[in-house]
Every structure is written in structure tokens, then in C-alpha cells.
Design a protein around this motif. Structure first.
Motif, PDB file in Angstrom:
ATOM      1  N   ARG A   1       0.845  -1.190   0.000  1.00  0.00           N
ATOM      2  CA  ARG A   1       0.000   0.000   0.000  1.00  0.00           C
ATOM      3  C   ARG A   1       0.887   1.249   0.000  1.00  0.00           C
ATOM      4  O   ARG A   1       1.763   1.378   0.840  1.00  0.00           O
ATOM      5  CB  ARG A   1      -0.892  -0.006   1.245  1.00  0.00           C
ATOM      6  CG  ARG A   1      -1.856   1.166   1.322  1.00  0.00           C
ATOM      7  CD  ARG A   1      -2.576   1.205   2.661  1.00  0.00           C
ATOM      8  NE  ARG A   1      -3.362   0.004   2.903  1.00  0.00           N
ATOM      9  CZ  ARG A   1      -4.044  -0.220   4.010  1.00  0.00           C
ATOM     10  NH1 ARG A   1      -4.004   0.673   4.997  1.00  0.00           N
ATOM     11  NH2 ARG A   1      -4.740  -1.331   4.157  1.00  0.00           N
ATOM     12  N   PRO A   2       0.687   2.176  -0.952  1.00  0.00           N
ATOM     13  CA  PRO A   2       1.528   3.394  -0.973  1.00  0.00           C
ATOM     14  C   PRO A   2       1.287   4.231   0.272  1.00  0.00           C
ATOM     15  O   PRO A   2       0.167   4.330   0.767  1.00  0.00           O
ATOM     16  CB  PRO A   2       1.087   4.110  -2.249  1.00  0.00           C
ATOM     17  CG  PRO A   2      -0.264   3.570  -2.555  1.00  0.00           C
ATOM     18  CD  PRO A   2      -0.291   2.165  -2.060  1.00  0.00           C
ATOM     19  N   ARG A   3       2.380   4.863   0.768  1.00  0.00           N
ATOM     20  CA  ARG A   3       2.304   5.627   1.993  1.00  0.00           C
ATOM     21  C   ARG A   3       2.744   7.062   1.748  1.00  0.00           C
ATOM     22  O   ARG A   3       3.730   7.339   1.056  1.00  0.00           O
ATOM     23  CB  ARG A   3       3.216   4.996   3.069  1.00  0.00           C
ATOM     24  CG  ARG A   3       2.932   3.525   3.350  1.00  0.00           C
ATOM     25  CD  ARG A   3       1.629   3.344   4.100  1.00  0.00           C
ATOM     26  NE  ARG A   3       1.709   3.883   5.443  1.00  0.00           N
ATOM     27  CZ  ARG A   3       2.162   3.206   6.478  1.00  0.00           C
ATOM     28  NH1 ARG A   3       2.554   1.940   6.333  1.00  0.00           N
ATOM     29  NH2 ARG A   3       2.222   3.759   7.662  1.00  0.00           N
ATOM     30  N   LYS A   4       2.012   8.003   2.327  1.00  0.00           N
ATOM     31  CA  LYS A   4       2.349   9.411   2.191  1.00  0.00           C
ATOM     32  C   LYS A   4       3.725   9.714   2.769  1.00  0.00           C
ATOM     33  O   LYS A   4       4.500  10.500   2.218  1.00  0.00           O
ATOM     34  CB  LYS A   4       1.286  10.257   2.891  1.00  0.00           C
ATOM     35  CG  LYS A   4       1.512  11.758   2.791  1.00  0.00           C
ATOM     36  CD  LYS A   4       0.382  12.522   3.478  1.00  0.00           C
ATOM     37  CE  LYS A   4       0.594  14.030   3.376  1.00  0.00           C
ATOM     38  NZ  LYS A   4      -0.509  14.787   4.025  1.00  0.00           N
ATOM     39  N   SER A   5       4.054   9.082   3.928  1.00  0.00           N
ATOM     40  CA  SER A   5       5.344   9.321   4.562  1.00  0.00           C
ATOM     41  C   SER A   5       6.516   8.836   3.719  1.00  0.00           C
ATOM     42  O   SER A   5       7.665   9.232   3.949  1.00  0.00           O
ATOM     43  CB  SER A   5       5.386   8.629   5.928  1.00  0.00           C
ATOM     44  OG  SER A   5       5.197   7.235   5.791  1.00  0.00           O
TER      45      SER A   5
ATOM     46  N   ASP B   1       6.586   9.248   0.388  1.00  0.00           N
ATOM     47  CA  ASP B   1       6.421   9.928  -0.915  1.00  0.00           C
ATOM     48  C   ASP B   1       5.691   9.030  -1.892  1.00  0.00           C
ATOM     49  O   ASP B   1       6.013   8.952  -3.074  1.00  0.00           O
ATOM     50  CB  ASP B   1       7.780  10.356  -1.469  1.00  0.00           C
ATOM     51  CG  ASP B   1       7.650  11.403  -2.562  1.00  0.00           C
ATOM     52  OD1 ASP B   1       6.584  12.060  -2.638  1.00  0.00           O
ATOM     53  OD2 ASP B   1       8.598  11.545  -3.353  1.00  0.00           O
ATOM     54  N   TRP B   2       4.672   8.330  -1.370  1.00  0.00           N
ATOM     55  CA  TRP B   2       3.765   7.473  -2.108  1.00  0.00           C
ATOM     56  C   TRP B   2       4.425   6.220  -2.681  1.00  0.00           C
ATOM     57  O   TRP B   2       3.872   5.575  -3.566  1.00  0.00           O
ATOM     58  CB  TRP B   2       3.043   8.251  -3.210  1.00  0.00           C
ATOM     59  CG  TRP B   2       2.318   9.437  -2.649  1.00  0.00           C
ATOM     60  CD1 TRP B   2       2.595  10.741  -2.890  1.00  0.00           C
ATOM     61  CD2 TRP B   2       1.231   9.420  -1.721  1.00  0.00           C
ATOM     62  NE1 TRP B   2       1.761  11.564  -2.176  1.00  0.00           N
ATOM     63  CE2 TRP B   2       0.892  10.777  -1.439  1.00  0.00           C
ATOM     64  CE3 TRP B   2       0.504   8.421  -1.095  1.00  0.00           C
ATOM     65  CZ2 TRP B   2      -0.120  11.131  -0.576  1.00  0.00           C
ATOM     66  CZ3 TRP B   2      -0.514   8.769  -0.231  1.00  0.00           C
ATOM     67  CH2 TRP B   2      -0.814  10.119   0.020  1.00  0.00           C
ATOM     68  N   GLU B   3       5.570   5.881  -2.155  1.00  0.00           N
ATOM     69  CA  GLU B   3       6.113   4.559  -2.432  1.00  0.00           C
ATOM     70  C   GLU B   3       5.474   3.556  -1.470  1.00  0.00           C
ATOM     71  O   GLU B   3       4.947   3.919  -0.415  1.00  0.00           O
ATOM     72  CB  GLU B   3       7.639   4.542  -2.215  1.00  0.00           C
ATOM     73  CG  GLU B   3       8.446   5.193  -3.314  1.00  0.00           C
ATOM     74  CD  GLU B   3       9.929   5.002  -3.084  1.00  0.00           C
ATOM     75  OE1 GLU B   3      10.581   4.451  -3.983  1.00  0.00           O
ATOM     76  OE2 GLU B   3      10.431   5.396  -2.019  1.00  0.00           O
ATOM     77  N   THR B   4       5.548   2.288  -1.828  1.00  0.00           N
ATOM     78  CA  THR B   4       5.074   1.251  -0.915  1.00  0.00           C
ATOM     79  C   THR B   4       6.213   0.844   0.009  1.00  0.00           C
ATOM     80  O   THR B   4       7.392   0.998  -0.335  1.00  0.00           O
ATOM     81  CB  THR B   4       4.583   0.011  -1.679  1.00  0.00           C
ATOM     82  OG1 THR B   4       5.698  -0.626  -2.323  1.00  0.00           O
ATOM     83  CG2 THR B   4       3.547   0.395  -2.729  1.00  0.00           C
TER      84      THR B   4
END
Length: 401
Positions: free
Chosen positions: A380-384, A386-389
Motif C-alpha cells: 500500500r503506498p504511503r504518504k510518509s 512519498d507514495w512509495e510502498t
């Protein structure tokens, strides 16, 4: 048979049977595990402010050992000096010669020998020291017991529900010119809890705000008992590189608890990538079960990802030393009541509650089901990030290092 049935058959309690079943040997204040690890339990602590009763016999009566061992002003002879006096007296030195060697007045040495030589074997330093301690005891009758008028005043005010503090402060106002009509707060409490007896004690204690017949022990803030037998490593000792999140391999961990506190799942989060691993604990939330679950989970990691583990001070991590020996990962513990010190894990546990709601029996989750949940979070991509998983970030960090 089950373990409980076997314990009942041989007439043993269940805990002893569990230890025998696991190959644990019980020793005095500790245990020896099958792998050779020895766990020592701390000595029992006493109630703060209350010392255990320790006394030793001496010529002339008994004396409190705590008083014997207490170091007082250097102008008084101490036990070491009394032993030196005995050694100097043995070859036949005079009082003045002994005083010169010890840098003491001759009269001090003379009085010491006269007062404390009470045995036919001559001067005995330890007996002399105990007798001197006993002689220092100057028992004084409590102020409220000696002064009947003061006692009657305090007793009357207690019956009208005044607190000891109110009584103590009011005495100075009501009797400004009579210093004998003074009583501190502690003086009043001592008169009730220590010196009063029988019906009088019950009557006075009943008038106190809380109505207690004995004092409630209070813990000193700086006298916190160590959480575990094995010495903990504080989070303040954690390497500085962990804070930067630049190097992978540093983890935060905790448990999420199921219905009625009866089951749990171990959660591990890698700080740099937020990569998640889950380990089944089931209904056995013991330290052994948590240790084994974490060792199994960490065992799948490459050596580059086995750095440190940060945990809170929950009792489930009391086997942290065994975990470190098995995985070569140092465990660091957060400060008490400081969950923000492992914030990545707290955040992840909140995400996991979408899969494992509160009130659910977590012992029913299989290893495959837990792995499926972990895979979903890691993809799941994560904001923290930088939208990487988390999986992508962890792979990138491993490639870079």
C-alpha cells in the motif's frame, strides 16, 4: 493427558508442572532453562519507609542492626577505629601511645576502654560498638502523650472532622503565647498510628478523613523497581543512526490484544520503510510465547535487516535477553508511558485494527492469514514514503546499502 490432568495426578501445582514439562529447573530465587540460561529474580522489596526488623544480641541487650551500621559524625569512634584500638592494645601500648597513632585525644581512648570493656576477655570492638549505639538511644515520650491538654485539644478537633493539618495550623492561632501547645502534622499522625492503642486508636483513626487504621505506604518516585530481572537498555542508549531512519534494519514492536485480553498478535515495523511483519502469539501471551514468535519472524530476515528492536516496558518482553542471543538484535525499551517513542508501530497498529477489530479472538488467525494482511500493508503506498510502498522502499534501501 493434558498438562493440568498430569499435574493433578502427581499432586503438583500447575505452574511447577509447566516448568517440569518445559525442562526448567527451579533454583533459589531463579530458574535454569534447558538452553543453559539462568534467570535470577530480584530480592523482595520492603514497604517504602518501613525497614525490616533486624536486630542482634549484644552484652546488655539487643540492638537494631540498622543503627549499628549507620555512619554518624566522624567525631565519634567508628567500628573501624574500635578494631584499630583493639589491634594497638594487643601488643601492650599505653593509652597515650594509642591516642597518638589514632589521632585521638587520650581521654577519648580512656573513656572508650572504661565504658565498653564488659567482657572477661577484655575489650571487644564489635561488642563495644553495639553498646555505644545502644547507649545513644534516648527514648522520649511523645508530645501528645505527655501534654494532656494538647492531647484533649487534638482529640476534640478530630471528632469534629478536622484534618491533622488544620489542627496543627490552628494551634498556633489559638495559643500564640504557649509554645508547649504546638503539634506538627507528623506529630499528630504519629500519635494516632504509632502511639495510640486499642479502642483509642480505632476511635481516633475513624475521625480521619479516610478513616484508615494504618498508614498507606507511598512509593518514592526515584525508587522505581526495575521492570525486568535482566538489565534493560533504555531508548536513550539506542544508536544515533536509528533516529535518522536512513539505515534499514531498525524495528519497533508491540502486541495488539484480542477479546477479553485473551489473545494477541506480535507486530513489527521497520522504521525506515514502514515494512510490516506479523507473528502469531495466540492465547498464550507469556514472555516465552512472544519471544518464540519474534524469533521466528526475525529468522526470515537477512543479516542486513537485523539491527535493533524498540519495545515498550510490557512484561511480555521480559525474555529480551534470550531474544537478543538468538537473533543478535539488541532490544531497547521506551520510557514508561511514552508510546510516541515508537510512533511508527503505534500508527501501524491503528491500521491493523481495520483487519483485526477490538473484541475479536486473535488466536484464530493462521500464519497464512497474518502474512496476507502484512502483504496488503506492504503493497500500500504511503504518504510518509512519498507514495512509495513499504516493499519498494525497503528494496531500494537494501540496494543502496
Amino acid at each position: 493427558m493434558t498438562r493440568r490432568q498430569a499435574a493433578a495426578r502427581v499432586g503438583a501445582d500447575f505452574r511447577s508442572a509447566a516448568d517440569w514439562d518445559k525442562g526448567i529447573t527451579i533454583i533459589h530465587r531463579g530458574r535454569v532453562y534447558p538452553d543453559g540460561r539462568v534467570v535470577r529474580y530480584p530480592e523482595p522489596t520492603t514497604t517504602p519507609g518501613v525497614k525490616p526488623g533486624r536486630a542482634a544480641g549484644a552484652i546488655g541487650g539487643r540492638v537494631d542492626l540498622d543503627r549499628v551500621e549507620k555512619v554518624i559524625d566522624p567525631r565519634y569512634l567508628g567500628l573501624l577505629e574500635r578494631e584499630q584500638l583493639k589491634d594497638l592494645q594487643a601488643p601492650g601500648l599505653s593509652v597515650r601511645a594509642i591516642a597518638a597513632v589514632m589521632s585521638r585525644s587520650p581521654s577519648t581512648i580512656s573513656r572508650e576502654l572504661k565504658r565498653n570493656t564488659v567482657s572477661q576477655r577484655g575489650y571487644l570492638p564489635h561488642t563495644a560498638h553495639r553498646l555505644s549505639v545502644q547507649r545513644r538511644l534516648r527514648t522520649r515520650r511523645p508530645k501528645l502523650i505527655v501534654n494532656a491538654e494538647l492531647f484533649a485539644y487534638v482529640q476534640a478537633k478530630l471528632k469534629t472532622k478536622w484534618s491533622p493539618e488544620q489542627i496543627s495550623k490552628r494551634l498556633a492561632r489559638d495559643f500564640p503565647d504557649r509554645p508547649e501547645m504546638r503539634g506538627g502534622i507528623e506529630t499528630i499522625y504519629q500519635a494516632i498510628y504509632v502511639h495510640a492503642r486499642g479502642e483509642l486508636k480505632r476511635e481516633l483513626a475513624a475521625q480521619l478523613r479516610r478513616g484508615r487504621g494504618a498508614r498507606k505506604p507511598r512509593k518514592k518516585p526515584d525508587a522505581r523497581r526495575p521492570r525486568f530481572v535482566d538489565l534493560m537498555k533504555s531508548i536513550s542508549q539506542r544508536p544515533a543512526e536509528v533516529e535518522t531512519r536512513a539505515v534499514p534494519g531498525h524495528w519497533e514492536g508491540d502486541l495488539i490484544i484480542g477479546a477479553a485480553q485473551g489473545s494477541a498478535i506480535a507486530t513489527l515495523v521497520e522504521r525506515s520503510s514502514r515494512f510490516v511483519m506479523l507473528g502469531p502469539v495466540g492465547r498464550d501471551r507469556s514472555a516465552d510465547a512472544v519471544r518464540d514468535s519474534l524469533i521466528t519472524a526475525v529468522g526470515r530476515l537477512p543479516d542486513a535487516l537485523r539491527g535493533t528492536l524498540t519495545w515498550d516496558q510490557g512484561c511480555e518482553m521480559s525474555e529480551h535477553r534470550a531474544f537478543t542471543l538468538a537473533t543478535d538484535m539488541d532490544v531497547y525499551f521506551c520510557d514508561p508511558a511514552s508510546p510516541w517513542q515508537r510512533g511508527s508501530n503505534e500508527n501501524t497498529n491503528g491500521l491493523l485494527r481495520q483487519y483485526f477489530p477490538k473484541g475479536q479472538d486473535l488466536s484464530r488467525q493462521t500464519v497464512e492469514e497474518l502474512q496476507a494482511v502484512a502483504d496488503e500493508l506492504n503493497d500500500r503506498p504511503r504518504k510518509s514514503l512519498d507514495w512509495e510502498t513499504p516493499a519498494e522502499r525497503l528494496a531500494a534501501l537494501l540496494d543502496a546499502s
